[in-house]
Design a protein around this motif. Structure first.
Motif, PDB file in Angstrom:
ATOM      1  N   GLY A   1      49.568  43.652  -5.822  1.00 52.15           N
ATOM      2  CA  GLY A   1      50.830  44.370  -6.005  1.00 52.15           C
ATOM      3  C   GLY A   1      51.155  45.312  -4.863  1.00 52.15           C
ATOM      4  N   ARG A   2      50.550  45.091  -3.711  1.00 51.39           N
ATOM      5  CA  ARG A   2      50.770  45.981  -2.560  1.00 51.39           C
ATOM      6  C   ARG A   2      52.087  45.696  -1.860  1.00 51.39           C
ATOM      7  NH1 ARG A   2      44.871  46.310   0.281  1.00 51.39           N
ATOM      8  NH2 ARG A   2      46.006  47.756   1.617  1.00 51.39           N
ATOM      9  N   LEU A   3      52.593  44.484  -2.013  1.00 54.48           N
ATOM     10  CA  LEU A   3      53.857  44.104  -1.403  1.00 54.48           C
ATOM     11  C   LEU A   3      54.502  43.045  -2.262  1.00 54.48           C
ATOM     12  CD1 LEU A   3      53.205  41.119  -0.134  1.00 54.48           C
ATOM     13  CD2 LEU A   3      52.310  42.428   1.762  1.00 54.48           C
ATOM     14  N   GLY A   4      55.734  42.715  -1.948  1.00 57.34           N
ATOM     15  CA  GLY A   4      56.427  41.686  -2.704  1.00 57.34           C
ATOM     16  C   GLY A   4      57.473  41.003  -1.861  1.00 57.34           C
ATOM     17  N   GLU A   5      57.952  39.885  -2.370  1.00 58.41           N
ATOM     18  CA  GLU A   5      59.000  39.123  -1.696  1.00 58.41           C
ATOM     19  C   GLU A   5      60.362  39.733  -1.997  1.00 58.41           C
ATOM     20  OE1 GLU A   5      58.678  36.818   0.479  1.00 58.41           O
ATOM     21  OE2 GLU A   5      56.581  36.251   0.189  1.00 58.41           O
ATOM     22  N   THR A   6      61.279  39.559  -1.058  1.00 56.09           N
ATOM     23  CA  THR A   6      62.644  40.039  -1.232  1.00 56.09           C
ATOM     24  C   THR A   6      63.614  38.903  -0.954  1.00 56.09           C
ATOM     25  OG1 THR A   6      63.017  40.719   1.055  1.00 56.09           O
ATOM     26  CG2 THR A   6      61.925  42.321  -0.413  1.00 56.09           C
ATOM     27  N   LEU A   7      64.833  39.044  -1.417  1.00 59.48           N
ATOM     28  CA  LEU A   7      65.857  38.033  -1.193  1.00 59.48           C
ATOM     29  C   LEU A   7      66.282  37.962   0.272  1.00 59.48           C
ATOM     30  CD1 LEU A   7      67.979  38.657  -4.400  1.00 59.48           C
ATOM     31  CD2 LEU A   7      66.570  36.645  -3.898  1.00 59.48           C
ATOM     32  N   SER A   8      65.865  38.929   1.069  1.00 53.67           N
ATOM     33  CA  SER A   8      66.198  38.927   2.498  1.00 53.67           C
ATOM     34  C   SER A   8      65.350  37.930   3.277  1.00 53.67           C
ATOM     35  CB  SER A   8      66.000  40.322   3.085  1.00 53.67           C
ATOM     36  OG  SER A   8      64.614  40.648   3.131  1.00 53.67           O
ATOM     37  N   GLY A   9      64.290  37.396   2.648  1.00 54.17           N
ATOM     38  CA  GLY A   9      63.403  36.467   3.334  1.00 54.17           C
ATOM     39  C   GLY A   9      62.179  37.141   3.937  1.00 54.17           C
ATOM     40  N   TYR A  10      62.065  38.419   3.720  1.00 60.29           N
ATOM     41  CA  TYR A  10      60.952  39.191   4.267  1.00 60.29           C
ATOM     42  C   TYR A  10      60.194  39.880   3.137  1.00 60.29           C
ATOM     43  CZ  TYR A  10      63.404  38.333   8.602  1.00 60.29           C
ATOM     44  OH  TYR A  10      64.003  37.713   9.663  1.00 60.29           O
TER      45      TYR A  10
END
Length: 106
Positions: free
Chosen positions: A30-39
């Motif tokens: 859970g340190r990071l996640g996907e975004t709709l921006s592609g990054y």
């Protein structure tokens, strides 16, 4: 459009596998996640997570630029298409950032 999607998927598979394992671990933690921006975006602000986010996003930018040039698209169009696919295929328990900017756990 079908060839563009195939080219994009191939480009995403070319991300170095050494990073993929680290990326997978960070997703699971859970340190990071996907975004709709592609990054990917950091959910935790520690140095290790931020460095990983930068590495992954720099690599994605290069891939998106290549795919964009090959398919007569802009880099932002390719990133957006990739973002939609990456968010939709995020695994159970992983975080994604929704349209409203809020983190959601799948």
């Amino acid at each position: 459009m079908k060839s563009k999607a195939m080219a994009l998927m191939l480009a995403l598979l070319l991300v170095p596998s050494a990073w993929a394992l680290t990326l997978d671990e960070a997703r699971q933690q859970g340190r990071l996640g996907e975004t709709l921006s592609g990054y990917v975006a950091a959910r935790q602000q520690d140095d290790e997570t931020l460095a990983l986010v930068k590495r992954i996003n720099d690599g994605r930018t290069q891939q998106y630029q290549r795919v964009a040039q090959q398919n007569n698209l802009t880099t932002s169009e390719v990133a957006r298409i990739a973002g939609e696919k990456l968010v939709s295929r995020a695994g159970s328990g992983e975080y994604v950032r929704g349209i409203n900017g809020q983190w959601l756990r799948k």
